[in-house]
Design a protein around this motif. Structure first.
Motif, PDB file in Angstrom:
ATOM      1  N   ALA A  17       0.864  -1.178   0.000  1.00  0.00           N
ATOM      2  CA  ALA A  17       0.000   0.000   0.000  1.00  0.00           C
ATOM      3  C   ALA A  17       0.898   1.224   0.000  1.00  0.00           C
ATOM      4  O   ALA A  17       2.029   1.184   0.504  1.00  0.00           O
ATOM      5  CB  ALA A  17      -0.923   0.015   1.200  1.00  0.00           C
ATOM      6  N   ALA A  19       0.928   5.526   0.614  1.00  0.00           N
ATOM      7  CA  ALA A  19       0.258   6.744   1.088  1.00  0.00           C
ATOM      8  C   ALA A  19       1.036   7.932   0.549  1.00  0.00           C
ATOM      9  O   ALA A  19       2.249   8.034   0.754  1.00  0.00           O
ATOM     10  CB  ALA A  19       0.222   6.781   2.606  1.00  0.00           C
ATOM     11  N   ASP A  58      -0.758   8.351  10.318  1.00  0.00           N
ATOM     12  CA  ASP A  58      -0.897   8.180   8.872  1.00  0.00           C
ATOM     13  C   ASP A  58      -0.187   6.915   8.397  1.00  0.00           C
ATOM     14  O   ASP A  58      -0.663   6.227   7.496  1.00  0.00           O
ATOM     15  CB  ASP A  58      -0.350   9.402   8.142  1.00  0.00           C
ATOM     16  N   LYS A  61      -2.417   3.976   9.189  1.00  0.00           N
ATOM     17  CA  LYS A  61      -3.484   3.808   8.200  1.00  0.00           C
ATOM     18  C   LYS A  61      -2.965   3.112   6.941  1.00  0.00           C
ATOM     19  O   LYS A  61      -3.637   2.248   6.370  1.00  0.00           O
ATOM     20  CB  LYS A  61      -4.071   5.173   7.834  1.00  0.00           C
ATOM     21  N   CYS A  62      -1.759   3.467   6.521  1.00  0.00           N
ATOM     22  CA  CYS A  62      -1.168   2.841   5.335  1.00  0.00           C
ATOM     23  C   CYS A  62      -0.874   1.358   5.605  1.00  0.00           C
ATOM     24  O   CYS A  62      -1.105   0.511   4.743  1.00  0.00           O
ATOM     25  CB  CYS A  62       0.098   3.594   4.933  1.00  0.00           C
ATOM     26  N   GLN A  64      -2.433  -0.608   7.754  1.00  0.00           N
ATOM     27  CA  GLN A  64      -3.707  -1.322   7.802  1.00  0.00           C
ATOM     28  C   GLN A  64      -4.271  -1.529   6.397  1.00  0.00           C
ATOM     29  O   GLN A  64      -4.896  -2.547   6.113  1.00  0.00           O
ATOM     30  CB  GLN A  64      -4.699  -0.575   8.690  1.00  0.00           C
ATOM     31  N   SER A  65      -4.016  -0.573   5.507  1.00  0.00           N
ATOM     32  CA  SER A  65      -4.444  -0.726   4.118  1.00  0.00           C
ATOM     33  C   SER A  65      -3.680  -1.855   3.434  1.00  0.00           C
ATOM     34  O   SER A  65      -4.254  -2.634   2.669  1.00  0.00           O
ATOM     35  CB  SER A  65      -4.235   0.586   3.372  1.00  0.00           C
ATOM     36  N   ALA A  66      -2.372  -1.952   3.704  1.00  0.00           N
ATOM     37  CA  ALA A  66      -1.573  -3.032   3.127  1.00  0.00           C
ATOM     38  C   ALA A  66      -2.042  -4.395   3.638  1.00  0.00           C
ATOM     39  O   ALA A  66      -2.097  -5.372   2.878  1.00  0.00           O
ATOM     40  CB  ALA A  66      -0.093  -2.826   3.444  1.00  0.00           C
ATOM     41  N   ALA A  68      -5.117  -5.095   4.670  1.00  0.00           N
ATOM     42  CA  ALA A  68      -6.407  -5.363   4.042  1.00  0.00           C
ATOM     43  C   ALA A  68      -6.234  -5.797   2.591  1.00  0.00           C
ATOM     44  O   ALA A  68      -6.949  -6.688   2.114  1.00  0.00           O
ATOM     45  CB  ALA A  68      -7.291  -4.117   4.123  1.00  0.00           C
ATOM     46  N   ASN A  69      -5.280  -5.191   1.874  1.00  0.00           N
ATOM     47  CA  ASN A  69      -5.000  -5.619   0.502  1.00  0.00           C
ATOM     48  C   ASN A  69      -4.535  -7.070   0.467  1.00  0.00           C
ATOM     49  O   ASN A  69      -4.931  -7.839  -0.411  1.00  0.00           O
ATOM     50  CB  ASN A  69      -3.937  -4.726  -0.134  1.00  0.00           C
ATOM     51  N   ASN A  73      -7.522  -8.906  -1.364  1.00  0.00           N
ATOM     52  CA  ASN A  73      -7.181  -8.989  -2.788  1.00  0.00           C
ATOM     53  C   ASN A  73      -6.336 -10.206  -3.132  1.00  0.00           C
ATOM     54  O   ASN A  73      -6.409 -10.706  -4.245  1.00  0.00           O
ATOM     55  CB  ASN A  73      -6.447  -7.729  -3.231  1.00  0.00           C
TER      56      ASN A  73
END
Length: 126
Positions: A17, A19, A58, A61-62, A64-66, A68-69, A73
């Motif tokens: 991910a 950011a 921040d 958040k990045c 956690q996005s990685a 989730a990916n 995905n």
């Protein structure tokens, strides 16, 4: 018919991910990225949650996005994820100024940066 699927930019056991436009200098962001490099994701989340650095939220958040990916995905196991890479780079710099004595102009640079976090699923043997 239709477009072909894009090839993956990372290995089969990885996800990442990014950011962008984080309002801090890359040098300060690299200090926070160094906190989580090579750690398991649970430990990295705990470190970022309790960090005193402003930009750590921040970065969290990045991360956690990685995660989730990786889970949604690519179907990777969240409990076996490790932060493989965390690196940052420069983005734009806003140039501002302030009047100084004797008609001079003091430059004020307001840098932005970006961070890329790559998580990797560890093998069962590791």
């Amino acid at each position: 018919m239709g477009k072909e699927k894009n090839p993956r930019r990372v290995a089969e056991n990885e996800a990442f991910a990014k950011a962008k436009m984080l309002r801090t200098s890359p040098q300060k962001l690299n200090l926070v990225a160094g906190l989580i490099r090579g750690k398991k994701v649970e430990k990295a989340i705990a470190d970022l949650t309790f960090s005193k650095k402003r930009i750590a939220q921040d970065v969290l958040k990045c991360l956690q996005s990685a995660i989730a990916n990786a889970e949604n995905n690519h179907g990777l196991d969240v409990d076996a994820l490790v932060v493989a890479e965390a690196y940052c780079g420069k983005n734009l710099v806003m140039k501002r100024g302030r009047p100084r004595a004797r008609g001079r102009f003091g430059k004020i640079m307001k840098p932005f940066s970006e961070i890329t976090i790559k998580v990797r699923q560890q093998g069962e043997t590791a």
